[in-house]
Design a protein around this motif. Structure first.
Motif, PDB file in Angstrom:
ATOM      1  N   CYS A  74      36.942  49.671  38.958  1.00 52.88           N
ATOM      2  CA  CYS A  74      36.330  48.762  37.997  1.00 52.88           C
ATOM      3  C   CYS A  74      36.321  47.357  38.588  1.00 52.88           C
ATOM      4  O   CYS A  74      37.369  46.821  38.951  1.00 52.88           O
ATOM      5  CB  CYS A  74      37.125  48.783  36.689  1.00 52.88           C
ATOM      6  N   MET A  75      35.132  46.781  38.726  1.00 50.45           N
ATOM      7  CA  MET A  75      34.999  45.407  39.182  1.00 50.45           C
ATOM      8  C   MET A  75      35.020  44.497  37.964  1.00 50.45           C
ATOM      9  O   MET A  75      34.444  44.828  36.928  1.00 50.45           O
ATOM     10  CB  MET A  75      33.692  45.203  39.945  1.00 50.45           C
ATOM     11  N   VAL A  76      35.682  43.354  38.107  1.00 52.94           N
ATOM     12  CA  VAL A  76      35.923  42.460  36.978  1.00 52.94           C
ATOM     13  C   VAL A  76      35.424  41.054  37.321  1.00 52.94           C
ATOM     14  O   VAL A  76      35.741  40.509  38.377  1.00 52.94           O
ATOM     15  CB  VAL A  76      37.440  42.409  36.658  1.00 52.94           C
ATOM     16  N   GLU A  77      34.656  40.467  36.383  1.00 54.47           N
ATOM     17  CA  GLU A  77      34.165  39.088  36.522  1.00 54.47           C
ATOM     18  C   GLU A  77      34.619  38.282  35.300  1.00 54.47           C
ATOM     19  O   GLU A  77      34.489  38.738  34.167  1.00 54.47           O
ATOM     20  CB  GLU A  77      32.637  39.087  36.595  1.00 54.47           C
ATOM     21  N   PHE A  78      35.156  37.091  35.541  1.00 60.77           N
ATOM     22  CA  PHE A  78      35.602  36.222  34.453  1.00 60.77           C
ATOM     23  C   PHE A  78      34.447  35.385  33.923  1.00 60.77           C
ATOM     24  O   PHE A  78      33.487  35.112  34.629  1.00 60.77           O
ATOM     25  CB  PHE A  78      36.702  35.261  34.924  1.00 60.77           C
ATOM     26  N   SER A  79      34.601  34.944  32.679  1.00 61.52           N
ATOM     27  CA  SER A  79      33.579  34.095  32.072  1.00 61.52           C
ATOM     28  C   SER A  79      33.553  32.708  32.714  1.00 61.52           C
ATOM     29  O   SER A  79      32.514  32.092  32.795  1.00 61.52           O
ATOM     30  CB  SER A  79      33.806  33.980  30.562  1.00 61.52           C
ATOM     31  N   HIS A  80      34.721  32.228  33.142  1.00 64.10           N
ATOM     32  CA  HIS A  80      34.831  30.940  33.832  1.00 64.10           C
ATOM     33  C   HIS A  80      35.829  31.101  34.967  1.00 64.10           C
ATOM     34  O   HIS A  80      36.776  31.869  34.847  1.00 64.10           O
ATOM     35  CB  HIS A  80      35.335  29.847  32.891  1.00 64.10           C
ATOM     36  N   HIS A  81      35.621  30.360  36.036  1.00 63.99           N
ATOM     37  CA  HIS A  81      36.574  30.401  37.143  1.00 63.99           C
ATOM     38  C   HIS A  81      37.680  29.397  36.848  1.00 63.99           C
ATOM     39  O   HIS A  81      37.427  28.203  36.730  1.00 63.99           O
ATOM     40  CB  HIS A  81      35.867  30.076  38.470  1.00 63.99           C
ATOM     41  N   ASN A  82      38.885  29.917  36.683  1.00 63.25           N
ATOM     42  CA  ASN A  82      40.005  29.071  36.289  1.00 63.25           C
ATOM     43  C   ASN A  82      41.290  29.707  36.808  1.00 63.25           C
ATOM     44  O   ASN A  82      41.515  30.898  36.626  1.00 63.25           O
ATOM     45  CB  ASN A  82      40.018  28.971  34.751  1.00 63.25           C
ATOM     46  N   ASP A  84      44.297  29.462  35.748  1.00 60.06           N
ATOM     47  CA  ASP A  84      45.124  30.009  34.670  1.00 60.06           C
ATOM     48  C   ASP A  84      44.646  31.397  34.244  1.00 60.06           C
ATOM     49  O   ASP A  84      45.457  32.258  33.908  1.00 60.06           O
ATOM     50  CB  ASP A  84      45.139  29.058  33.461  1.00 60.06           C
ATOM     51  N   TYR A  85      43.323  31.613  34.254  1.00 61.15           N
ATOM     52  CA  TYR A  85      42.790  32.935  33.936  1.00 61.15           C
ATOM     53  C   TYR A  85      43.281  33.944  34.967  1.00 61.15           C
ATOM     54  O   TYR A  85      43.648  35.061  34.627  1.00 61.15           O
ATOM     55  CB  TYR A  85      41.265  32.939  33.925  1.00 61.15           C
ATOM     56  N   ASP A  86      43.247  33.521  36.236  1.00 64.20           N
ATOM     57  CA  ASP A  86      43.721  34.396  37.313  1.00 64.20           C
ATOM     58  C   ASP A  86      45.175  34.797  37.090  1.00 64.20           C
ATOM     59  O   ASP A  86      45.512  35.976  37.170  1.00 64.20           O
ATOM     60  CB  ASP A  86      43.604  33.698  38.675  1.00 64.20           C
ATOM     61  N   ARG A  87      46.028  33.827  36.842  1.00 65.49           N
ATOM     62  CA  ARG A  87      47.464  34.110  36.638  1.00 65.49           C
ATOM     63  C   ARG A  87      47.677  35.054  35.458  1.00 65.49           C
ATOM     64  O   ARG A  87      48.437  36.017  35.550  1.00 65.49           O
ATOM     65  CB  ARG A  87      48.240  32.815  36.407  1.00 65.49           C
ATOM     66  N   ASP A  88      47.004  34.776  34.363  1.00 65.61           N
ATOM     67  CA  ASP A  88      47.125  35.595  33.166  1.00 65.61           C
ATOM     68  C   ASP A  88      46.647  37.024  33.431  1.00 65.61           C
ATOM     69  O   ASP A  88      47.290  37.995  33.041  1.00 65.61           O
ATOM     70  CB  ASP A  88      46.328  34.955  32.025  1.00 65.61           C
ATOM     71  N   VAL A 129      40.097  45.446  26.015  1.00 64.45           N
ATOM     72  CA  VAL A 129      41.231  44.503  26.002  1.00 64.45           C
ATOM     73  C   VAL A 129      40.985  43.386  27.001  1.00 64.45           C
ATOM     74  O   VAL A 129      41.195  42.206  26.700  1.00 64.45           O
ATOM     75  CB  VAL A 129      42.560  45.232  26.308  1.00 64.45           C
ATOM     76  N   MET A 130      40.513  43.732  28.197  1.00 63.28           N
ATOM     77  CA  MET A 130      40.249  42.701  29.211  1.00 63.28           C
ATOM     78  C   MET A 130      39.163  41.738  28.742  1.00 63.28           C
ATOM     79  O   MET A 130      39.268  40.536  28.965  1.00 63.28           O
ATOM     80  CB  MET A 130      39.853  43.350  30.546  1.00 63.28           C
ATOM     81  N   ARG A 131      38.150  42.254  28.087  1.00 65.03           N
ATOM     82  CA  ARG A 131      37.058  41.390  27.615  1.00 65.03           C
ATOM     83  C   ARG A 131      37.510  40.479  26.473  1.00 65.03           C
ATOM     84  O   ARG A 131      37.164  39.312  26.437  1.00 65.03           O
ATOM     85  CB  ARG A 131      35.868  42.232  27.177  1.00 65.03           C
ATOM     86  N   ILE A 132      38.289  41.011  25.560  1.00 62.74           N
ATOM     87  CA  ILE A 132      38.717  40.238  24.389  1.00 62.74           C
ATOM     88  C   ILE A 132      39.839  39.261  24.734  1.00 62.74           C
ATOM     89  O   ILE A 132      39.793  38.090  24.371  1.00 62.74           O
ATOM     90  CB  ILE A 132      39.157  41.182  23.247  1.00 62.74           C
ATOM     91  N   GLU A 133      40.847  39.749  25.461  1.00 67.28           N
ATOM     92  CA  GLU A 133      42.056  38.946  25.676  1.00 67.28           C
ATOM     93  C   GLU A 133      42.118  38.239  27.025  1.00 67.28           C
ATOM     94  O   GLU A 133      42.852  37.265  27.167  1.00 67.28           O
ATOM     95  CB  GLU A 133      43.296  39.843  25.548  1.00 67.28           C
ATOM     96  N   LYS A 134      41.378  38.694  28.014  1.00 69.18           N
ATOM     97  CA  LYS A 134      41.545  38.168  29.368  1.00 69.18           C
ATOM     98  C   LYS A 134      40.324  37.445  29.913  1.00 69.18           C
ATOM     99  O   LYS A 134      40.208  37.227  31.105  1.00 69.18           O
ATOM    100  CB  LYS A 134      41.939  39.312  30.325  1.00 69.18           C
ATOM    101  N   ARG A 135      39.388  37.106  29.026  1.00 66.51           N
ATOM    102  CA  ARG A 135      38.203  36.319  29.374  1.00 66.51           C
ATOM    103  C   ARG A 135      37.317  36.986  30.426  1.00 66.51           C
ATOM    104  O   ARG A 135      36.684  36.333  31.244  1.00 66.51           O
ATOM    105  CB  ARG A 135      38.604  34.922  29.837  1.00 66.51           C
ATOM    106  N   VAL A 136      37.293  38.312  30.416  1.00 71.17           N
ATOM    107  CA  VAL A 136      36.416  39.054  31.318  1.00 71.17           C
ATOM    108  C   VAL A 136      35.043  39.116  30.670  1.00 71.17           C
ATOM    109  O   VAL A 136      34.900  39.528  29.526  1.00 71.17           O
ATOM    110  CB  VAL A 136      36.979  40.474  31.577  1.00 71.17           C
ATOM    111  N   ILE A 137      34.023  38.677  31.401  1.00 71.59           N
ATOM    112  CA  ILE A 137      32.667  38.647  30.855  1.00 71.59           C
ATOM    113  C   ILE A 137      31.846  39.845  31.314  1.00 71.59           C
ATOM    114  O   ILE A 137      30.930  40.276  30.626  1.00 71.59           O
ATOM    115  CB  ILE A 137      31.944  37.337  31.235  1.00 71.59           C
ATOM    116  N   ASN A 138      32.191  40.391  32.474  1.00 67.42           N
ATOM    117  CA  ASN A 138      31.376  41.466  33.021  1.00 67.42           C
ATOM    118  C   ASN A 138      32.261  42.422  33.807  1.00 67.42           C
ATOM    119  O   ASN A 138      33.181  42.003  34.498  1.00 67.42           O
ATOM    120  CB  ASN A 138      30.287  40.885  33.925  1.00 67.42           C
TER     121      ASN A 138
END
Length: 157
Positions: A74-82, A84-88, A129-138
């Motif tokens: 599974c490839m994961v893309e964040f909604s914003h590059h940050n 803190d998002y990475d650490r979380d 869970v990743m989309r809702i809690e971890k700011r994963v957009i795609n």
């Protein structure tokens, strides 16, 4: 300076190759295979461990025996590059038993995960869970149909 601190020699590589196939081999048998005394084989093994050539020893469990029939990447893309998002996200990954591997990658996606689960539904819930809690957009998920080759460690060559 010891040869193992520089680069493993032929005997060290033979030890590593033997352990790669059978990490439970008895030291006596290992010493016989490499044609060294028990103390010499033990010392070489200790140095390989201390210098980091051997990261550890594990039992490889069969996912099917635990009814974990579904494997995917599974490839994961964040909604914003940050940062803190990475650490979380990394902390989340470390605590999720169904995620066996996590690699930070270049390109459109930030991470690639190897997931082994009971079902597609479990993977879907994990992605939710990743989309809702971890700011994963795609995400992009690749289903494994059959595994042809799966090595758990590298060759020492």
């Amino acid at each position: 300076m010891d040869s193992i601190e520089k680069k493993p020699d032929a005997i060290d590589r033979k030890i590593l190759e033997i352990l790669r196939k059978d990490a439970r081999i008895h030291l006596k048998e290992l010493s016989r295979h490499i044609k060294l005394s028990l103390p010499a084989a033990s010392e070489r093994l200790r140095k390989l461990e201390q210098s980091g050539y051997i990261k550890g020893y594990v039992a490889i469990l069969n996912p099917q025996k635990f009814n974990k029939e579904f494997t995917c990447f599974c490839m994961v893309e964040f909604s914003h590059h940050n940062i803190d998002y990475d650490r979380d996200f990394v902390e989340f990954v470390k605590t999720c038993p169904d995620i066996l591997e996590c690699h930070r990658i270049g390109g459109t996606y930030e991470y690639m995960l190897k997931i082994v689960a009971h079902s597609v539904k479990e993977v879907e819930q994990l992605i939710d869970v990743m989309r809702i809690e971890k700011r994963v957009i795609n995400t992009s998920t690749i289903t494994i149909l059959t595994t042809i080759k799966e090595e758990v460690t590298i060759s020492p060559e």
